[in-house]
Design an enzyme around this catalytic site. Structure first.
Site, PDB file in Angstrom:
ATOM      1  N   GLU A   1      10.830   0.847   9.748  1.00 36.91           N
ATOM      2  CA  GLU A   1      11.821   1.878   9.391  1.00 36.91           C
ATOM      3  C   GLU A   1      11.168   3.211   9.690  1.00 36.91           C
ATOM      4  OE1 GLU A   1      14.860   1.633   8.629  1.00 36.91           O
ATOM      5  OE2 GLU A   1      15.213  -0.316   7.723  1.00 36.91           O
TER       6      GLU A   1
ATOM      7  N   LYS B   1       0.843  -1.213   0.000  1.00 36.56           N
ATOM      8  CA  LYS B   1       0.000   0.000   0.000  1.00 36.56           C
ATOM      9  C   LYS B   1       0.875   1.258   0.000  1.00 36.56           C
ATOM     10  CE  LYS B   1      -1.602   2.215   3.643  1.00 36.56           C
ATOM     11  NZ  LYS B   1      -1.489   3.610   3.208  1.00 36.56           N
TER      12      LYS B   1
ATOM     13  N   GLU C   1      11.525  15.983  14.991  1.00 39.78           N
ATOM     14  CA  GLU C   1      11.858  15.772  13.579  1.00 39.78           C
ATOM     15  C   GLU C   1      10.989  16.729  12.760  1.00 39.78           C
ATOM     16  OE1 GLU C   1      10.264  12.251  11.577  1.00 39.78           O
ATOM     17  OE2 GLU C   1      12.096  12.101  10.383  1.00 39.78           O
TER      18      GLU C   1
ATOM     19  N   CYS D   1      14.215  10.696   5.567  1.00 42.05           N
ATOM     20  CA  CYS D   1      14.339  10.135   6.928  1.00 42.05           C
ATOM     21  C   CYS D   1      15.753  10.362   7.463  1.00 42.05           C
ATOM     22  CB  CYS D   1      13.971   8.668   6.932  1.00 42.05           C
ATOM     23  SG  CYS D   1      14.872   7.680   5.736  1.00 42.05           S
TER      24      CYS D   1
HETATM   25  P1  NAD Z   1       3.133   8.034   8.314  1.00 42.57           P
HETATM   26  O1  NAD Z   1       3.537   7.186   9.453  1.00 42.57           O
HETATM   27  O2  NAD Z   1       2.113   9.083   8.518  1.00 42.57           O
HETATM   28  O3  NAD Z   1       2.555   7.121   7.125  1.00 42.57           O
HETATM   29  C1  NAD Z   1       3.306   6.056   6.562  1.00 42.57           C
HETATM   30  C2  NAD Z   1       2.357   5.042   5.953  1.00 42.57           C
HETATM   31  O4  NAD Z   1       1.579   4.449   7.003  1.00 42.57           O
HETATM   32  C3  NAD Z   1       1.348   5.617   4.961  1.00 42.57           C
HETATM   33  O5  NAD Z   1       1.168   4.689   3.912  1.00 42.57           O
HETATM   34  C4  NAD Z   1       0.092   5.732   5.812  1.00 42.57           C
HETATM   35  O6  NAD Z   1      -1.101   5.686   5.038  1.00 42.57           O
HETATM   36  C5  NAD Z   1       0.201   4.506   6.693  1.00 42.57           C
HETATM   37  N1  NAD Z   1      -0.513   4.577   7.964  1.00 42.57           N
HETATM   38  C6  NAD Z   1      -0.953   5.674   8.638  1.00 42.57           C
HETATM   39  N2  NAD Z   1      -1.534   5.309   9.804  1.00 42.57           N
HETATM   40  C7  NAD Z   1      -1.450   3.961   9.874  1.00 42.57           C
HETATM   41  C8  NAD Z   1      -1.835   3.003  10.856  1.00 42.57           C
HETATM   42  N3  NAD Z   1      -2.436   3.353  12.007  1.00 42.57           N
HETATM   43  N4  NAD Z   1      -1.578   1.701  10.612  1.00 42.57           N
HETATM   44  C9  NAD Z   1      -0.958   1.327   9.480  1.00 42.57           C
HETATM   45  N5  NAD Z   1      -0.559   2.187   8.511  1.00 42.57           N
HETATM   46  C10 NAD Z   1      -0.806   3.486   8.704  1.00 42.57           C
HETATM   47  O7  NAD Z   1       4.477   8.622   7.732  1.00 42.57           O
HETATM   48  P2  NAD Z   1       4.659   9.661   6.547  1.00 42.57           P
HETATM   49  O8  NAD Z   1       4.253  11.002   7.059  1.00 42.57           O
HETATM   50  O9  NAD Z   1       4.028   9.107   5.302  1.00 42.57           O
HETATM   51  O10 NAD Z   1       6.244   9.602   6.323  1.00 42.57           O
HETATM   52  C11 NAD Z   1       7.144  10.427   6.995  1.00 42.57           C
HETATM   53  C12 NAD Z   1       7.849   9.670   8.106  1.00 42.57           C
HETATM   54  O11 NAD Z   1       8.453   8.497   7.591  1.00 42.57           O
HETATM   55  C13 NAD Z   1       8.985  10.470   8.730  1.00 42.57           C
HETATM   56  O12 NAD Z   1       8.966  10.308  10.130  1.00 42.57           O
HETATM   57  C14 NAD Z   1      10.243   9.813   8.145  1.00 42.57           C
HETATM   58  O13 NAD Z   1      11.401   9.997   8.927  1.00 42.57           O
HETATM   59  C15 NAD Z   1       9.806   8.398   8.062  1.00 42.57           C
HETATM   60  N6  NAD Z   1      10.616   7.646   7.097  1.00 42.57           N
HETATM   61  C16 NAD Z   1      11.496   6.700   7.550  1.00 42.57           C
HETATM   62  C17 NAD Z   1      12.308   6.009   6.653  1.00 42.57           C
HETATM   63  C18 NAD Z   1      13.299   4.977   7.119  1.00 42.57           C
HETATM   64  O14 NAD Z   1      13.774   4.216   6.294  1.00 42.57           O
HETATM   65  N7  NAD Z   1      13.629   4.914   8.394  1.00 42.57           N
HETATM   66  C19 NAD Z   1      12.207   6.284   5.289  1.00 42.57           C
HETATM   67  C20 NAD Z   1      11.314   7.258   4.865  1.00 42.57           C
HETATM   68  C21 NAD Z   1      10.509   7.928   5.777  1.00 42.57           C
END
Ligand code: NAD
Length: 470
Positions: free
Chosen positions: A242, A169, A372, A276
């Protein structure tokens, strides 16, 4: 390219009764719609993946690798089309968009160069003990919006190569390239091996709670990662998380300020600071603080921020409205607390643009330092003592990556060993390779992606005790 975007379930294009709007962050306007998968669509995808699993698991690994390489070729062949779509939905300027599409294809191919080891823990006169790494079953992949295509490839490649089937997804903010990739790679695999579904906020929790998944591979924020872990705990699904970071870069006084300034700037502001592993706290030695601060401020004023579709834009908008509002709130908090903001040049007055902003030596406990930002707001922090700066860098719930910059690589390496993070770069940043695990320390993650260790996260060990004739 079709203007309607369908999901891929059981090898077929599937539309849904409802849709979600997709906005161009450079304008804030809706330009496309994506399917909003229902619970029944999710069930259908999981059932298709479960049906496909036994045959895919038993397919020779060479054939699984060939299928992945064919999928990577299909992505590469459509790189221009995908890159234009990427700019519209994600906001990043075209060169960076294309780099991500080609990077995703490259990564999938590089994954096929890895092998799944068989460990022999005893080979005596009486027996041989082999530990095989066998696939888990149906895997759930959940991806964020900042690197939507590359991070999808990080899951598709190893999950399928290890012999699992997948339901993936994308983020509701960036579903289109991933859906289109589903269409492009569909025929490279037997039906049901790879399923791509999209939907709104309700879909992620439905997926993590679904009993049909053996594992969840999640990339996103730490807050959501916690919810994923809680949900997975109910039936002890395997998880890889991650998550977020608040990476520190430490700049020692012997660096050549003019030579490193632009690299440091890019390490913080690449993809409009929505990375990230971006530098999110820049610790600069007092001896060079003023010079480097002024040089970085000059870059913030000079480097163009604009619509990614317009030639010359180096940095695009913030990817979505909620994130835009979060960054504006962080800036309001900084202003309310009297912090000194050094703003970059003008930005378009539509869409989700924020000027590239430096914060001049704020207190260590201010929100711009502790949180962050995930947007173009970079705190510059002064230090004089190495023990002090190491303690400040480590004083975080996060531990994703970090960097040390110095003319003395040995001294920098000694500091690198003292940082509590999963990755440390010396005189570089933002680097990762398909062969090197990315693994967050502390609340930046659980498990790892990439390399053989990342591949093995999509397997479980199975020990076989084989007797030898007496
Ligand atoms: P997010 O956690 O809001 O969403 C990530 C994904 O999770 C989306 O597909 C979202 O629809 C889904 N999601 C949301 N709520 C959920 C739930 N309760 N259960 C399951 N899935 C759910 O993150 P974002 O705003 O899309 O991304 C930014 C964040 O991601 C930042 O904190 C960044 O540092 C982190 N990030 C980490 C890495 C890494 O490799 N460590 C890489 C890229 C981004």
């Amino acid at each position: 390219m079709s203007e309607t975007f369908a999901m891929t379930i059981d090898g077929c294009a599937v539309e849904s009764a409802r849709t979600i709007d997709v906005r161009n962050p450079a304008t804030g306007e809706i330009f496309a719609a994506a399917p909003d998968a229902s619970a029944a669509d999710l069930d259908a995808a999981v059932a298709a993946a479960a049906r496909a699993f036994p045959a895919w698991r038993d397919t020779p690994i060479a054939d699984r690798k060939a299928a992945l390489a064919a999928a990577a070729d299909a992505i590469e062949a459509h790189a221009d089309e995908l890159a234009s779509l990427f700019v519209k939905e994600q906001g990043r300027p075209l060169p960076g968009a294309k780099m991500e599409i080609l990077g995703a294809a490259m990564w999938m191919k590089a994954t096929t160069m890895l092998d799944i080891p068989v460990d022999v823990t005893e080979d005596s006169d009486s027996r041989r003990i082999e530990v095989h790494h066998v696939p888990l079953g149906v895997v759930c992949g959940i991806v964020p919006w900042n690197f939507p295509v590359l991070l999808a490839a990080w899951k598709i490649g190893p999950a399928l190569m290890a012999g699992n089937t997948l339901v993936l997804k994308p983020s509701p903010f960036t579903p289109l390239c991933t859906l289109r990739i589903g269409e492009l790679i569909r025929d490279a695999f037997p039906p049901g091996v790879v399923n791509i579904i999209s939907g709104g906020d309700a879909l992620g929790p439905l997926m993590t709670a679904h009993p049909g998944f053996a594992k969840i591979s999640f990339t996103g924020s730490t807050a959501t990662g916690r919810r994923v872990m809680e949900s997975a705990a109910r039936d002890l699904k395997r998880i890889t998380l991650e998550l977020g970071g608040n990476d520190a870069a430490i700049i020692l006084p012997d660096v050549d300020v003019d030579a490193v300034a632009e690299q440091l700037f890019e390490g913080a502001f690449h993809n409009t600071a929505q990375v990230c592993v971006a530098t999110k706290r820049l610790y600069i030695h007092a001896d060079i603080y003023d010079r480097l601060r002024d040089r970085l401020h000059q870059l913030a004023k000079e480097l163009p921020v604009g619509d990614g579709a317009e030639q010359g834009s180096r940095y695009g908008p913030i990817q979505n409205e909620p994130q835009y509002r979060r960054v504006l709130a962080l800036l309001d908090d900084a202003r309310a607390n009297g912090l000194t903001l050094l703003e970059g040049g003008a930005v378009p007055d539509r869409g989700y643009f924020v000027p590239l902003t430096l914060v001049d030596n704020p207190p260590e406990d201010s929100r711009v330092v502790v949180e962050e930002a995930f947007g173009p707001v970079l705190p510059l922090l002064k230090f004089t003592d190495i023990d002090d700066v190491v303690a400040r860098a480590n004083d975080s719930d996060y531990g994703l990556a970090g960097a040390v910059w110095s003319a003395d690589v040995e001294a920098a390496t000694a500091i690198a060993h003292r940082l509590d993070t999963g990755t440390v770069w010396i005189n570089q940043n933002l680097q990762s390779t398909p062969f090197t695990p990315l693994a967050g320390a502390k609340q930046s993650g659980f498990g790892q992606e990439n390399g053989v260790p990342g591949l093995l996260e999509f397997t479980r060990p199975k020990a076989i005790f084989i007797p030898k004739a007496a």
